[in-house]
Design a protein around this motif. Sequence first.
Motif, short mmCIF file in Angstrom:
data_model
loop_
_atom_site.label_atom_id
_atom_site.label_comp_id
_atom_site.label_asym_id
_atom_site.label_seq_id
_atom_site.Cartn_x
_atom_site.Cartn_y
_atom_site.Cartn_z
N TRP A 1 -3.51 5.15 -1.27
CA TRP A 1 -4.51 5.80 -0.43
C TRP A 1 -4.21 7.29 -0.46
O TRP A 1 -3.24 7.75 0.11
N TRP A 2 -5.06 8.04 -1.17
CA TRP A 2 -4.80 9.45 -1.43
C TRP A 2 -5.05 10.30 -0.19
O TRP A 2 -5.67 9.86 0.76
N LEU B 1 0.85 -1.18 0.00
CA LEU B 1 0.00 0.00 0.00
C LEU B 1 0.89 1.24 0.00
O LEU B 1 1.79 1.37 0.84
N LEU B 2 0.63 2.13 -0.92
CA LEU B 2 1.27 3.44 -0.93
C LEU B 2 0.30 4.45 -0.33
O LEU B 2 -0.89 4.46 -0.68
N ILE B 3 0.78 5.27 0.58
CA ILE B 3 -0.03 6.34 1.17
C ILE B 3 0.60 7.67 0.77
O ILE B 3 1.82 7.85 0.89
N TYR B 4 -0.22 8.59 0.30
CA TYR B 4 0.25 9.93 -0.04
C TYR B 4 -0.39 10.95 0.89
O TYR B 4 -1.61 10.99 1.03
N ASN B 5 0.44 11.77 1.53
CA ASN B 5 -0.01 12.89 2.35
C ASN B 5 0.91 14.09 2.12
O ASN B 5 1.96 13.96 1.49
N PHE C 1 -3.18 12.64 7.99
CA PHE C 1 -1.94 11.93 8.31
C PHE C 1 -2.00 11.34 9.72
O PHE C 1 -1.65 10.17 9.94
N ALA C 2 -2.46 12.13 10.69
CA ALA C 2 -2.50 11.66 12.08
C ALA C 2 -3.44 10.49 12.24
O ALA C 2 -3.15 9.53 12.99
N ALA C 3 -4.60 10.51 11.58
CA ALA C 3 -5.55 9.40 11.67
C ALA C 3 -4.96 8.13 11.06
O ALA C 3 -5.12 7.02 11.58
N TRP D 1 5.10 5.20 2.21
CA TRP D 1 4.44 6.47 2.53
C TRP D 1 5.24 7.61 1.90
O TRP D 1 6.44 7.75 2.18
N LEU D 2 4.60 8.38 1.04
CA LEU D 2 5.23 9.58 0.50
C LEU D 2 4.53 10.79 1.10
O LEU D 2 3.31 10.93 0.98
N ILE D 3 5.32 11.65 1.73
CA ILE D 3 4.78 12.84 2.40
C ILE D 3 5.60 14.03 1.95
O ILE D 3 6.81 14.10 2.18
N GLU D 4 4.95 14.97 1.28
CA GLU D 4 5.66 16.13 0.75
C GLU D 4 5.23 17.40 1.47
O GLU D 4 4.23 17.42 2.19
#
Length: 450
Positions: free
Chosen positions: A175-176, A78-82, A121-123, A145-148
Amino acid sequence: MTSSLPTPADLSTHIGRGLSDLRDLVALQSVSAQGRMLPETAAFVTRLLEAEGFTVRSYPGEVAPVLVAEAGEGPATLLIYNHYDVQPEDPAELWESPPFTLTERDGRLYGRGASDDKGEFAARLAAVRAVRERHGGRLPLRVRWLIEGEEEVGSPSLERFVAEHAQELRADGCWWEFGSIDPDGRPVLSLGLKGVMCVELRCRVAASDLHSSLGAVIDNPLYRLARAVASLRDDGGRVTIPGFHDDVREPSAADLAALARIPGDGQAVRETYGVTRPLATGPAYHGRLNLAPVVNVNGWGGGYGGEGSKTVLPAHGFVKLDFRLVPGQDPARVLGLLRAHLDAQGLTDVELVELEAHQKPARVEAGHPFVRACVAAAREAHGAEPVVQPSSGGSGPMYPFQALGVACVAAGIGNVGGRVHAPNENIVRDHFEKGVVFGVALLEGLSRGE
């Protein structure tokens, strides 16, 4: 480990920790448009992730660091983007509580970034903690997880970054960074985003302001801009630039079927914001919001705007616009069409300036396996049938991930009165709690191959 889905009461410790994280994140004034506290916020996010077993790599971006984190092992990835940057708090005087202090009132949590995007992000991090606990300290799937920190200024680094780090970002689905829950408690999932192109029109007729009597012999830049803006759309909101609609991709049968199942016609939005001039109601509302391109006037300046009158002929003026585009449309081509259109109207003196980074539209088919996994998790977590939108009306840097072949689905904790980008931005506390439950359901379901 138990196989049953936990309730918010079962997850109270993780929810409380997540809200504490959110409070600390909101206090970090990570306004990317002004370059405020971006390295500090990236460092704090890194510490949060490392504490949960993630290996975090930080890369320099044009504006702020880009973080890529990874943890877990299993058959699914799973990739997560925030994003950790936020919009400016202006106008600060309209906030009912300090914008960078998370404040709870009547079941809502207020603060800049509470919804977009620090609350999301926190949730999600709280859900990761809960799943790790349920599995004896390990994650039963790989989470990337990619976070920019540049999303609120158009993500200028992201397209190149994703292409250059394709192997690090491969996944079964993404997961956008956002999503919402409607007033009836139904989770709203979006399967795409519109593209966006932000521009400014500028016009100058003199080196300095003039006496308004000279308006008889000297043209007015605000009139020139008004003529330009009036030529861009009709009274129904349809863009009138020649060739603008030529490349629009027709909606699929799955798109149309999803639209037909979306309840309501925007009444909650109209009531929440006191809308007096809707462009669409009834069956047309969701079709236009999901699938129609649009041009918006974001702001207009020039001349005198103070109390009383000042008889002046302004020397210059400007108009800020954004175009929301749909699959098939390319921002670079639309920019060329706009320039040609202005020139054809005799407005060659109106300067066209690109603002921020353009973003291309993206959309995934409703039958994709990752979409089905998200729908199942939302149904289980919320106890209600999800509302599936073919596309959000908003925009974001989803296209680079779609170009990798990664299906993206937006599912989150926003609400119709969340006032994202405005004073008194907020989330509903209950929605945060349900967001943690959804995260657990999604992670667990993917780990089981569902």
